[in-house]
Design an enzyme around this catalytic site. Structure first.
Site, PDB file in Angstrom:
ATOM      1  N   ARG A   6      -9.044  -2.432  10.236  1.00  0.00           N
ATOM      2  CA  ARG A   6      -7.954  -3.273   9.769  1.00  0.00           C
ATOM      3  C   ARG A   6      -6.611  -2.750  10.274  1.00  0.00           C
ATOM      4  O   ARG A   6      -5.663  -3.488  10.446  1.00  0.00           O
ATOM      5  CB  ARG A   6      -8.016  -3.239   8.239  1.00  0.00           C
ATOM      6  CG  ARG A   6      -6.976  -3.974   7.489  1.00  0.00           C
ATOM      7  CD  ARG A   6      -7.301  -3.822   5.997  1.00  0.00           C
ATOM      8  NE  ARG A   6      -6.155  -4.099   5.170  1.00  0.00           N
ATOM      9  CZ  ARG A   6      -5.968  -5.237   4.525  1.00  0.00           C
ATOM     10  NH1 ARG A   6      -6.832  -6.192   4.606  1.00  0.00           N
ATOM     11  NH2 ARG A   6      -4.884  -5.411   3.803  1.00  0.00           N
ATOM     12  N   CYS A  44       0.663   1.554   0.168  1.00  0.00           N
ATOM     13  CA  CYS A  44       0.962   0.926   1.443  1.00  0.00           C
ATOM     14  C   CYS A  44       2.352   1.283   1.957  1.00  0.00           C
ATOM     15  O   CYS A  44       3.316   1.275   1.195  1.00  0.00           O
ATOM     16  CB  CYS A  44       0.877  -0.588   1.207  1.00  0.00           C
ATOM     17  SG  CYS A  44       1.427  -1.545   2.574  1.00  0.00           S
TER      18      CYS A  44
HETATM   19  P1  IMP Z   1      -2.744  -2.252  -4.934  1.00  0.00           P
HETATM   20  O1  IMP Z   1      -3.548  -3.041  -5.912  1.00  0.00           O
HETATM   21  O2  IMP Z   1      -1.290  -2.412  -5.159  1.00  0.00           O
HETATM   22  O3  IMP Z   1      -3.158  -0.818  -4.902  1.00  0.00           O
HETATM   23  O4  IMP Z   1      -3.035  -2.891  -3.500  1.00  0.00           O
HETATM   24  C1  IMP Z   1      -4.312  -3.060  -2.970  1.00  0.00           C
HETATM   25  C2  IMP Z   1      -4.218  -3.762  -1.635  1.00  0.00           C
HETATM   26  O5  IMP Z   1      -3.454  -2.979  -0.709  1.00  0.00           O
HETATM   27  C3  IMP Z   1      -5.522  -3.963  -0.895  1.00  0.00           C
HETATM   28  O6  IMP Z   1      -6.292  -5.024  -1.402  1.00  0.00           O
HETATM   29  C4  IMP Z   1      -5.064  -4.177   0.547  1.00  0.00           C
HETATM   30  O7  IMP Z   1      -4.662  -5.500   0.803  1.00  0.00           O
HETATM   31  C5  IMP Z   1      -3.826  -3.330   0.625  1.00  0.00           C
HETATM   32  N1  IMP Z   1      -4.046  -2.073   1.359  1.00  0.00           N
HETATM   33  C6  IMP Z   1      -5.106  -1.258   1.312  1.00  0.00           C
HETATM   34  N2  IMP Z   1      -4.917  -0.173   2.085  1.00  0.00           N
HETATM   35  C7  IMP Z   1      -3.714  -0.318   2.642  1.00  0.00           C
HETATM   36  C8  IMP Z   1      -2.957   0.478   3.569  1.00  0.00           C
HETATM   37  O8  IMP Z   1      -3.333   1.573   3.985  1.00  0.00           O
HETATM   38  N3  IMP Z   1      -1.747  -0.045   3.942  1.00  0.00           N
HETATM   39  C9  IMP Z   1      -1.300  -1.243   3.483  1.00  0.00           C
HETATM   40  N4  IMP Z   1      -1.949  -1.987   2.601  1.00  0.00           N
HETATM   41  C10 IMP Z   1      -3.164  -1.533   2.183  1.00  0.00           C
END
Ligand code: IMP
Length: 545
Positions: free
Chosen positions: A459, A348
């Site tokens: 989104r 993100c």
């Molecule tokens: P991770 O577990 O740290 O990889 O985060 C996963 C979460 O990141 C997801 O459940 C979303 O809420 C968020 N997310 C997914 N895609 C994006 C993006 O492109 N930008 C920002 N947040 C994202």
């Protein structure tokens, strides 16, 4: 005079107390327990910006085994699961395979919506059909169905063993059963199934209880047990593989009145999403997550009200939110759960590009403690890199934790492994707000006709946008093996952690944090360095075996 924490040295100068009085001295001479309560921890950071790495939980008293720690937790107001772990609705993380395995292991996978509504509904159907007690809507063949038809159905549903009835429907006379072995090597695809089906059937009469029917199935050594009425007409079906699944997956996430796995899926808040949701509900959906990076909008509030009015049987999780005010708007609209996080995800770049977001520990604390006043459970979504982060999300008040990147490298996520330039086995992982996902260029990820619809990335952009502004990146993550090993590791890790903290369940953790018996410590930058591996020439970081 009672002493504060920092005065302990003066106490030892003043007296060498009798060691048998240690507890009395503790009670008499110290105004508070060692460390900080949650409020002091949050206030300790004057910038109000705690991340998971900025603090630790202090150890308590161990009077029980780690395996006794109960991880049961609510995911919505009405639905509880046995493991506080969710997989993200992302097209490189959760399709039916991940959703099935997460649910079998006690957690929940949220099916992404970066595909057509029909594809998403089919994934929901696969999850709901995966495990059953009495299968009340079995796939049924007619005597004119061919071996090719049976093979096609097996490929579609992933199971064989189809009852054959006179009309090819339920409530029609049972004439045989076609099993995988009957069709596997049969040379003539055009042959009718009656040429290969078994007619030597063991059946049970309708009215048989599940326990009785299971016993008949066990004794019969058959794969399927058709349940028939007094006219020999098929009423339902019981499957041996379900017996095995019950044996192998005792924690699986099911609703009390059903033997099927709980299924959750994400949708957006556009008018089209109402049509999508209808299809998902028809396929058996239990929980819908309204997928938005900033959930406090008129669109989401209206959608929450619409879902609650139209489908009172479905639980709706709103989000994402990071402040009390955002949460209040969605709680007032009627959400059954909240999803917390903005900008903390591993793929993100929202905080960098939009200048909007909040550090995750601060977000989870702020929203969860407010939502708890209304009995609304919260999901700490994003930024989880290890077991410790899961525990910290839960300690900040979340009931469950959602992971994307940590699960994207498992065998159950969509897509294939490939070898990176450095020679390591990896899988693709991309933010749903990455240019890649928004343009939906990548083939092979995100459902069969992914190119036809990019609803999931709604989104991050609206159709009127002429310029796509990325909020995520696209990359890869290392192979992590199967979730059937990884999830039990995460759960055992959380149980050991809660044992160290001295609490026997997640409920007790939340109680302890609320009443101040669970204590915290701030972690300075040097404390973080101290807490990681240091001073070794080389090391191998194997996390479980
Ligand atoms: P991770 O577990 O740290 O990889 O985060 C996963 C979460 O990141 C997801 O459940 C979303 O809420 C968020 N997310 C997914 N895609 C994006 C993006 O492109 N930008 C920002 N947040 C994202």
């Amino acid at each position: 005079m009672p002493l504060s924490n920092g005065d302990a040295m003066d106490a030892s100068k003043a007296e060498i107390a009798d060691y048998t009085t240690a507890f009395e001295v503790l009670k008499r001479d110290y105004t508070s327990s060692d460390g900080l309560d949650i409020k002091q921890l949050i206030d300790s950071d004057k910038r109000g910006a705690l991340t998971y790495n900025d603090f630790l939980v202090l150890p308590g008293y161990i009077g029980f085994a780690a395996s006794e720690v109960d991880l049961e937790t609510p995911v919505t107001k009405r639905i509880s699961i046995k493991a506080p772990l969710l997989s993200s609705p992302m097209d490189t993380v959760t399709e039916h395979s991940m959703a099935i395995h997460m649910a079998l292991l006690g957690g929940l996978g949220v099916i992404h919506h970066n595909c057509s509504a029909d594809d998403q509904a089919e994934m929901v159907r696969k999850v709901k059909r995966y495990e059953n007690g009495f299968i009340s809507d079995p796939v049924v063949l007619s005597p004119t169905s061919t071996v090719a038809d049976a093979k096609e159905l097996k490929a579609k549903w992933g199971f064989g063993g189809f009852p054959v009835t006179e009309n090819g429907t339920l409530r029609s006379k049972l004439v045989g059963i076609v099993t995988s072995r009957d069709i596997q090597f049969h040379p003539k695809a055009d042959d009718a199934v009656t040429a290969v089906m078994s007619t030597d059937l063991v059946t049970a009469p309708s009215g048989t209880t599940l326990a009785e029917a299971n016993e008949v199935l066990r004794q019969s050594k058959k794969g399927k047990l058709p349940i028939v009425d007094e006219n020999g007409e098929l009423v339902s079906l019981l499957s041996r593989s379900d017996l095995m699944k019950n044996l192998h997956y005792p924690l699986s996430s099911k609703l009390p009145h059903s033997k099927q796995l709980i299924c959750a899926a994400a949708v957006g808040t556009r008018p089209d999403d109402k049509i999508r949701l209808q299809k998902l509900v028809d396929a058996g959906l239990d929980i819908v997550i309204l997928d938005s990076s900033q959930g406090n909008s008129i669109y989401q509030i209206e959608m929450i009200k619409y879902v609650k009015e139209t489908y009172p049987q479905i639980d709706v999780i709103g989000g994402n939110v990071v402040t009390r005010e955002q949460a209040a708007a969605l709680i007032a609209a009627g959400v059954d759960g909240l999803r917390i996080g903005m900008g903390s995800g591993s793929a993100c770049i929202t905080q960098e590009v939009m200048a909007v977001g909040r550090p995750q520990a601060a977000s989870v604390y702020s929203v969860s403690q407010f939502a708890a006043r209304f009995g609304v459970p919260c999901i700490a979504d994003g930024g989880v890199q290890n077991v410790g982060h899961i525990v910290k999300g839960l300690a900040m008040g979340a009931s469950t934790v959602m992971m994307g990147g940590l699960l994207a490298g498992t065998a159950e996520s969509p897509g294939s492994y490939f070898v990176s330039n450095e020679g390591q086995l990896v899988k693709a992982y991309r933010g749903m707000g990455s240019i890649d996902a928004m343009e939906d260029k990548k083939a092979g990820v995100g459902g069969k006709d992914n190119k036809a619809s990019n609803a999931g990335t709604a989104r991050y952009f609206s159709e009127k946008d002429r310029v796509l502004v990325a909020q995520g990146v696209s990359g890869s993550v290392l192979d992590r093996g199967s979730v059937t090993k990884f999830i039990p590791y995460l759960m055992a890790g959380v149980q050991h952690s809660l044992q160290d903290i001295g609490v026997t369940s997640l409920t007790k953790l939340h109680e302890g944090v609320r009443d101040g018996t669970v204590r915290f410590e701030v972690r300075s930058v040097s404390a973080q360095a101290e807490g990681n591996v240091h001073g070794l020439h080389s090391f191998d970081k194997r996390l479980y075996s």
